[in-house]
Motif scaffolding. Structure first.
Motif, PDB file in Angstrom:
ATOM      1  N   CYS A  55      39.547  39.432  41.559  1.00 51.34           N
ATOM      2  CA  CYS A  55      39.229  38.411  40.553  1.00 51.34           C
ATOM      3  C   CYS A  55      40.015  38.740  39.295  1.00 51.34           C
ATOM      4  O   CYS A  55      39.783  39.775  38.658  1.00 51.34           O
TER       5      CYS A  55
ATOM      6  N   THR B  32      32.866  33.048  37.971  1.00 53.31           N
ATOM      7  CA  THR B  32      32.676  31.994  38.970  1.00 53.31           C
ATOM      8  C   THR B  32      32.377  32.590  40.347  1.00 53.31           C
ATOM      9  O   THR B  32      31.488  32.105  41.050  1.00 53.31           O
ATOM     10  N   LEU B  33      33.115  33.619  40.728  1.00 51.50           N
ATOM     11  CA  LEU B  33      32.987  34.103  42.106  1.00 51.50           C
ATOM     12  C   LEU B  33      31.927  35.186  42.271  1.00 51.50           C
ATOM     13  O   LEU B  33      31.310  35.284  43.325  1.00 51.50           O
TER      14      LEU B  33
ATOM     15  N   HIS C  57      43.326  39.830  33.348  1.00 48.47           N
ATOM     16  CA  HIS C  57      44.262  38.746  33.662  1.00 48.47           C
ATOM     17  C   HIS C  57      45.631  39.049  33.034  1.00 48.47           C
ATOM     18  O   HIS C  57      45.710  39.484  31.879  1.00 48.47           O
TER      19      HIS C  57
ATOM     20  N   VAL D  54      37.508  43.513  40.002  1.00 43.75           N
ATOM     21  CA  VAL D  54      37.784  42.700  38.809  1.00 43.75           C
ATOM     22  C   VAL D  54      38.943  43.356  38.057  1.00 43.75           C
ATOM     23  O   VAL D  54      38.914  44.560  37.807  1.00 43.75           O
TER      24      VAL D  54
ATOM     25  N   TYR E   1      31.614  40.318  47.146  1.00 45.64           N
ATOM     26  CA  TYR E   1      31.655  38.848  47.147  1.00 45.64           C
ATOM     27  C   TYR E   1      30.940  38.387  48.414  1.00 45.64           C
ATOM     28  O   TYR E   1      31.227  38.884  49.519  1.00 45.64           O
TER      29      TYR E   1
ATOM     30  N   VAL F 298      42.501  35.702  42.953  1.00 41.92           N
ATOM     31  CA  VAL F 298      42.070  34.415  42.384  1.00 41.92           C
ATOM     32  C   VAL F 298      42.158  34.486  40.861  1.00 41.92           C
ATOM     33  O   VAL F 298      41.580  35.367  40.220  1.00 41.92           O
TER      34      VAL F 298
ATOM     35  N   VAL G  24      40.569  29.396  40.544  1.00 37.71           N
ATOM     36  CA  VAL G  24      39.246  28.778  40.715  1.00 37.71           C
ATOM     37  C   VAL G  24      39.305  27.269  40.472  1.00 37.71           C
ATOM     38  O   VAL G  24      38.530  26.518  41.034  1.00 37.71           O
TER      39      VAL G  24
ATOM     40  N   ALA H 216      35.193  43.213  46.295  1.00 33.86           N
ATOM     41  CA  ALA H 216      35.909  42.434  45.269  1.00 33.86           C
ATOM     42  C   ALA H 216      36.118  43.309  44.047  1.00 33.86           C
ATOM     43  O   ALA H 216      35.188  43.978  43.596  1.00 33.86           O
TER      44      ALA H 216
ATOM     45  N   ALA I  83      37.501  33.764  36.783  1.00 32.62           N
ATOM     46  CA  ALA I  83      37.384  34.003  38.229  1.00 32.62           C
ATOM     47  C   ALA I  83      36.202  34.912  38.516  1.00 32.62           C
ATOM     48  O   ALA I  83      35.437  34.707  39.473  1.00 32.62           O
ATOM     49  N   THR I  84      36.020  35.926  37.665  1.00 31.50           N
ATOM     50  CA  THR I  84      34.940  36.892  37.873  1.00 31.50           C
ATOM     51  C   THR I  84      33.576  36.216  37.768  1.00 31.50           C
ATOM     52  O   THR I  84      32.714  36.374  38.636  1.00 31.50           O
TER      53      THR I  84
ATOM     54  N   GLU J 190      42.527  31.897  37.087  1.00 34.90           N
ATOM     55  CA  GLU J 190      41.674  30.925  36.390  1.00 34.90           C
ATOM     56  C   GLU J 190      42.073  29.480  36.696  1.00 34.90           C
ATOM     57  O   GLU J 190      41.334  28.736  37.336  1.00 34.90           O
TER      58      GLU J 190
END
Ligand code: URA
Length: 271
Positions: free
Chosen positions: A201, A209-210, A241, A238, A227, A122, A164, A236, A206-207, A124
């Protein structure tokens, strides 16, 4: 210079002579009054004023209040829950009006890769290329993501990729918390429907948010977290990006460490 109120100076005489000459050149050869008149203003006063036509009646819509964040969250949750398949979820998102990004984006960027995959990645939000093509991670960051996956023997057949927020924020800005939370019920449902064994993530948005954390990405990257998939806990990880790595190539060494962690877990679950 004037000696008394009746005499004029040479300069004044010269100016008056110049003015008379100018009048004559303009065709003014007769003095009709001692005072100047504004004939245009007089004409306007004489004109009978026509009453202004009545304004056409405008049908104004009833003022509508913007739905509150709570109402948006409620409708997003209901729409997302109603979806029993990824196709239905996509259709629900297409009909959803609770995220303002939809108005400025070209199209919905729902997902790419394999919906049967054990690994879900996931990011951004779509960028310009994704917005144009309609698939996540197809621009420069996406090409780097493909190379990162290839480094551990994976490609888009082995992963399912989404963001996300599924609409491009104008100018590729970071989505606001309001935009992210409007889309969150759909993202959570998307994860539930894909039912991955590992969640990746990518980046801070993403991190946060999730995983619901505010910890700095450099502190939590490369480690395993949990998660909460509607009560079921899934591992999950991290990772940095790829768009960040394009700006900070010296940090690719961290991405490589994170990828090795991901590869280990993927092996464990038989990928
Ligand atoms: N960055 C993201 O987070 N997602 C994309 O789809 C493309 C770039």
């Amino acid at each position: 210079m004037a000696n008394n109120s009746n005499s004029v100076s040479t300069d004044e005489a010269k100016a008056l002579a110049w003015l008379l000459r100018w009048y004559a050149e303009m065709g003014v050869d007769l003095a009709v009054d001692a005072e100047p008149h504004n004939r245009f203003a007089e004409k306007d006063l004489q004109k009978p004023r026509r009453p202004a036509p009545p304004e056409p009646a405008i049908q104004r819509p009833e003022p509508r209040l913007a739905p509150s964040a709570d109402a948006t969250a409620q409708s997003a949750t209901e729409a997302a829950r109603a979806a029993q398949t990824l196709d239905e979820l996509r259709a629900e998102l297409l009909a959803f009006e609770g995220c303002t990004l939809k108005a400025t984006a070209t199209q919905l960027v729902f997902a790419d890769g394999n919906p049967e995959a054990d690994i879900m990645i996931v990011g951004e939000a779509p960028g310009a290329d994704e917005d144009r093509i309609g698939r996540p991670f197809v621009g420069r960051a996406g090409q780097l993501l493909d190379k990162m996956l290839a480094a551990i023997g994976l490609d888009r057949r082995h992963v399912y990729i989404a963001n996300v927020v599924p609409w491009r924020p104008p100018g590729n800005r970071t989505p606001t918390p309001i935009e992210t939370s409007a889309c969150l019920p759909f993202m959570r449902r998307q994860i539930e429907l894909v039912h991955p064994k590992i969640l990746v993530c990518l980046g801070a948005a993403a991190t946060q948010t999730l995983l619901g954390t505010r910890e700095g990405i450099m502190r939590i990257r490369g480690r395993w977290h949990e998660y909460d998939m509607e009560g079921e806990k899934i591992p999950a990880i991290v990772m940095l990006h790829p768009a960040y790595l394009l700006r900070q190539p010296s940090h690719k060494k961290f991405a490589w460490q994170d990828l090795r962690e991901l590869a280990k877990m993927a092996n464990k679950i038989g990928n």
